[in-house]
Design an enzyme around this catalytic site. Structure first.
Site, PDB file in Angstrom:
ATOM      1  N   ARG A 176     137.149  14.679  60.157  1.00 58.75           N
ATOM      2  CA  ARG A 176     136.580  14.226  58.873  1.00 58.75           C
ATOM      3  C   ARG A 176     136.261  12.732  58.861  1.00 58.75           C
ATOM      4  O   ARG A 176     136.386  12.063  57.833  1.00 58.75           O
ATOM      5  CB  ARG A 176     137.520  14.556  57.704  1.00 58.75           C
ATOM      6  CG  ARG A 176     137.830  16.023  57.540  1.00 58.75           C
ATOM      7  CD  ARG A 176     136.633  16.883  57.169  1.00 58.75           C
ATOM      8  NE  ARG A 176     137.005  18.274  57.294  1.00 58.75           N
ATOM      9  CZ  ARG A 176     136.774  18.988  58.414  1.00 58.75           C
ATOM     10  NH1 ARG A 176     136.131  18.479  59.448  1.00 58.75           N
ATOM     11  NH2 ARG A 176     137.143  20.249  58.480  1.00 58.75           N
ATOM     12  N   CYS A 230     138.463  20.332  49.470  1.00 52.50           N
ATOM     13  CA  CYS A 230     139.858  19.993  49.780  1.00 52.50           C
ATOM     14  C   CYS A 230     140.119  18.530  49.441  1.00 52.50           C
ATOM     15  O   CYS A 230     139.365  17.654  49.863  1.00 52.50           O
ATOM     16  CB  CYS A 230     140.142  20.238  51.261  1.00 52.50           C
ATOM     17  SG  CYS A 230     140.229  21.987  51.620  1.00 52.50           S
ATOM     18  N   GLU A 300     141.149  13.269  51.528  1.00 52.39           N
ATOM     19  CA  GLU A 300     139.895  13.491  52.262  1.00 52.39           C
ATOM     20  C   GLU A 300     138.743  13.019  51.361  1.00 52.39           C
ATOM     21  O   GLU A 300     137.735  12.505  51.819  1.00 52.39           O
ATOM     22  CB  GLU A 300     139.758  14.995  52.561  1.00 52.39           C
ATOM     23  CG  GLU A 300     138.479  15.345  53.282  1.00 52.39           C
ATOM     24  CD  GLU A 300     138.435  16.815  53.706  1.00 52.39           C
ATOM     25  OE1 GLU A 300     139.485  17.371  54.111  1.00 52.39           O
ATOM     26  OE2 GLU A 300     137.350  17.406  53.609  1.00 52.39           O
TER      27      GLU A 300
HETATM   28  C1  LIG Z   1     133.300  23.510  46.576  1.00 52.87           C
HETATM   29  C2  LIG Z   1     133.361  22.517  47.714  1.00 52.87           C
HETATM   30  C3  LIG Z   1     133.633  22.965  49.003  1.00 52.87           C
HETATM   31  C4  LIG Z   1     133.717  22.061  50.061  1.00 52.87           C
HETATM   32  N1  LIG Z   1     134.000  22.534  51.314  1.00 52.87           N
HETATM   33  C5  LIG Z   1     134.063  21.670  52.344  1.00 52.87           C
HETATM   34  C6  LIG Z   1     134.351  22.143  53.671  1.00 52.87           C
HETATM   35  O1  LIG Z   1     134.512  23.334  53.907  1.00 52.87           O
HETATM   36  N2  LIG Z   1     134.435  21.235  54.668  1.00 52.87           N
HETATM   37  C7  LIG Z   1     134.245  19.895  54.458  1.00 52.87           C
HETATM   38  O2  LIG Z   1     134.328  19.117  55.416  1.00 52.87           O
HETATM   39  N3  LIG Z   1     133.957  19.425  53.217  1.00 52.87           N
HETATM   40  C8  LIG Z   1     133.862  20.260  52.173  1.00 52.87           C
HETATM   41  N4  LIG Z   1     133.585  19.793  50.916  1.00 52.87           N
HETATM   42  C9  LIG Z   1     133.424  18.339  50.704  1.00 52.87           C
HETATM   43  C10 LIG Z   1     131.949  17.857  50.770  1.00 52.87           C
HETATM   44  O3  LIG Z   1     131.075  18.864  50.319  1.00 52.87           O
HETATM   45  C11 LIG Z   1     131.532  17.425  52.167  1.00 52.87           C
HETATM   46  O4  LIG Z   1     132.300  16.354  52.632  1.00 52.87           O
HETATM   47  C12 LIG Z   1     130.040  17.052  52.172  1.00 52.87           C
HETATM   48  O5  LIG Z   1     129.562  17.063  53.466  1.00 52.87           O
HETATM   49  C13 LIG Z   1     129.764  15.712  51.521  1.00 52.87           C
HETATM   50  O6  LIG Z   1     128.353  15.562  51.422  1.00 52.87           O
HETATM   51  P1  LIG Z   1     127.695  14.758  50.231  1.00 52.87           P
HETATM   52  O7  LIG Z   1     126.246  14.620  50.534  1.00 52.87           O
HETATM   53  O8  LIG Z   1     128.036  15.362  48.936  1.00 52.87           O
HETATM   54  O9  LIG Z   1     128.413  13.344  50.400  1.00 52.87           O
HETATM   55  P2  LIG Z   1     128.862  12.376  49.230  1.00 52.87           P
HETATM   56  O10 LIG Z   1     130.040  12.952  48.530  1.00 52.87           O
HETATM   57  O11 LIG Z   1     127.712  11.974  48.412  1.00 52.87           O
HETATM   58  O12 LIG Z   1     129.335  11.122  50.105  1.00 52.87           O
HETATM   59  C14 LIG Z   1     130.450  11.218  50.973  1.00 52.87           C
HETATM   60  C15 LIG Z   1     130.548   9.909  51.771  1.00 52.87           C
HETATM   61  O13 LIG Z   1     129.415   9.821  52.633  1.00 52.87           O
HETATM   62  C16 LIG Z   1     128.694   8.604  52.407  1.00 52.87           C
HETATM   63  N5  LIG Z   1     127.297   8.913  52.636  1.00 52.87           N
HETATM   64  C17 LIG Z   1     126.579   9.928  52.101  1.00 52.87           C
HETATM   65  N6  LIG Z   1     125.334   9.932  52.595  1.00 52.87           N
HETATM   66  C18 LIG Z   1     125.250   8.872  53.453  1.00 52.87           C
HETATM   67  C19 LIG Z   1     124.221   8.343  54.264  1.00 52.87           C
HETATM   68  N7  LIG Z   1     123.010   8.881  54.332  1.00 52.87           N
HETATM   69  N8  LIG Z   1     124.485   7.235  55.010  1.00 52.87           N
HETATM   70  C20 LIG Z   1     125.719   6.660  54.970  1.00 52.87           C
HETATM   71  N9  LIG Z   1     126.734   7.132  54.229  1.00 52.87           N
HETATM   72  C21 LIG Z   1     126.502   8.225  53.473  1.00 52.87           C
HETATM   73  C22 LIG Z   1     129.026   8.219  50.980  1.00 52.87           C
HETATM   74  O14 LIG Z   1     128.864   6.824  50.764  1.00 52.87           O
HETATM   75  C23 LIG Z   1     130.481   8.658  50.896  1.00 52.87           C
HETATM   76  O15 LIG Z   1     131.326   7.679  51.469  1.00 52.87           O
HETATM   77  C24 LIG Z   1     133.494  20.676  49.830  1.00 52.87           C
HETATM   78  C25 LIG Z   1     133.204  20.225  48.529  1.00 52.87           C
HETATM   79  C26 LIG Z   1     133.127  21.140  47.482  1.00 52.87           C
HETATM   80  C27 LIG Z   1     132.786  20.644  46.102  1.00 52.87           C
END
Ligand SMILES: Cc1cc2nc3c(=O)[nH]c(=O)nc-3n(C[C@H](O)[C@H](O)[C@H](O)COP(=O)(O)OP(=O)(O)OC[C@H]3O[C@@H](n4cnc5c(N)ncnc54)[C@H](O)[C@@H]3O)c2cc1C
Length: 305
Positions: A176, A230, A300
């Site tokens: 992660r 999580c 996380e």
């Molecule tokens: C219902 C649910 C289920 C989930 N299941 C999982 C799972 O199975 N496994 C898992 O690992 N995660 C899971 N997650 C967590 C999350 O969805 C993941 O971590 C996802 O990949 C985050 O993507 P995001 O675009 O929403 O990132 P954001 O939440 O918008 O950002 C996360 C981080 O990434 C940075 N960031 C985003 N885009 C960029 C970019 N282009 N350049 C630089 N930095 C950037 C942000 O600044 C922040 O620090 C889940 C979440 C939910 C709500």
């Protein structure tokens, strides 16, 4: 930087691209958090680069938000600018067994694109919400794989405005977490695009597998309430969910926040939670698990603001 006059000037320069005092509860899957001083949705790569240059010139701190699905924004909100990439970095292309996806593409769209083009290797990410940029940044994954497994290279934009191609060997990829070998890059590295190496497979078989994976997720995770997935990382050799359950927290409420009955590592918003409720519940969990098992759970979810 937060004074009204300056905000107005910036809004005048970038028009509807930049909003002031935007509630982050509208842009995070947990649906909590105070306002961001500035919230920008650039419509092209040019506009994105101009915005980054503007922030650099005026000493404005910025942060990229993908889908906001791994973020807990504090009730005090965010000083500086939030930049959202979904409108400007949304192309996805196939080159034989390789897929190049821009950071603003939804992770689900990348998985679907791989299946449609008979390419195996992304199914593990089915059901992970958010964008490719966020998923790369978090090295998002499940027990059956993570983004870093298939990542061949990244194109990034440095805060200096320089674009760089980073090969796999330039990256530090761990559970992660993704960071750069070059520590001079600092924290403001913006992921523009990822290139993933996959392998040919039968699309029907991939589709069947996808169906099973999504079913399993639906059965084991609380999908009816807002969450950020999580909340804590799994400690070495243990499951955070199991430890939280054993510590007696399943179903426990604090204000509008609750530890899910279905999956103890999910903190859900029952509808009226504020960020402080979620943070206070997370702290109680950490303390109890630490006192009981001598294990310190590490969030996380990115806590920002
Ligand atoms: C219902 C649910 C289920 C989930 N299941 C999982 C799972 O199975 N496994 C898992 O690992 N995660 C899971 N997650 C967590 C999350 O969805 C993941 O971590 C996802 O990949 C985050 O993507 P995001 O675009 O929403 O990132 P954001 O939440 O918008 O950002 C996360 C981080 O990434 C940075 N960031 C985003 N885009 C960029 C970019 N282009 N350049 C630089 N930095 C950037 C942000 O600044 C922040 O620090 C889940 C979440 C939910 C709500």
């Amino acid at each position: 930087m937060t004074n009204r006059h300056f905000q107005k000037q910036l809004a005048e320069r970038f028009g509807a691209t930049v909003r002031c005092d935007e509630p982050m509860s509208r842009h995070t899957s947990l649906k909590v958090g105070g306002t961001a001083d500035l919230y920008a949705i650039p419509k092209s790569l040019d506009e994105l680069e101009t915005l980054i240059g503007y922030c650099r010139e005026h000493g404005i701190e910025y942060m990229i938000v993908g889908g906001g699905t791994n973020l807990l924004v504090k009730d005090s909100g965010i000083r500086g600018m939030i930049i959202v990439l979904t409108h400007c970095l949304n192309k996805i292309v196939q080159d034989q067994s390789r897929i190049r996806a821009m950071a603003g593409v939804k992770t689900a769209a990348l998985c679907r694109f791989a299946i449609k083009n008979s390419l195996n290797g992304m199914n593990f990410a089915l059901g992970i919400p958010g964008t490719v940029g966020g998923a790369i940044c978090m090295n998002a994954g499940t027990a059956s794989g993570a983004m870093g497994d298939r990542l061949e290279s990244l194109t990034v934009l440095l805060s200096s405005g320089e674009r760089q191609l980073l090969k796999r060997q330039d990256l530090d990829i761990s559970y992660r977490k993704l960071s750069w070998q070059n520590k001079l890059f600092g924290k403001d590295v913006l992921i523009l695009e990822g290139s993933f190496m996959l392998e040919p497979a039968d699309a029907k078989m991939l589709e069947q597998q996808a169906h099973e994976i999504l079913n399993r997720r639906h059965q084991s995770q609380p999908t009816r309430f807002p969450s950020a997935g999580c909340f804590f990382k799994n400690p070495d050799g243990a499951s955070a969910g199991q430890l939280i359950d054993l510590a007696g927290f399943k179903g426990k409420c604090l204000g509008g926040a609750q530890v899910s009955e279905k999956h103890a590592n999910f903190i859900i918003n029952r509808g009226s939670a504020c960020a402080d409720d979620i943070l206070a519940l997370a702290k109680m969990i950490q303390e109890k698990v630490h006192n009981t098992f001598d294990i310190l759970l590490e969030p996380e979810v990115k806590i920002v603001g």
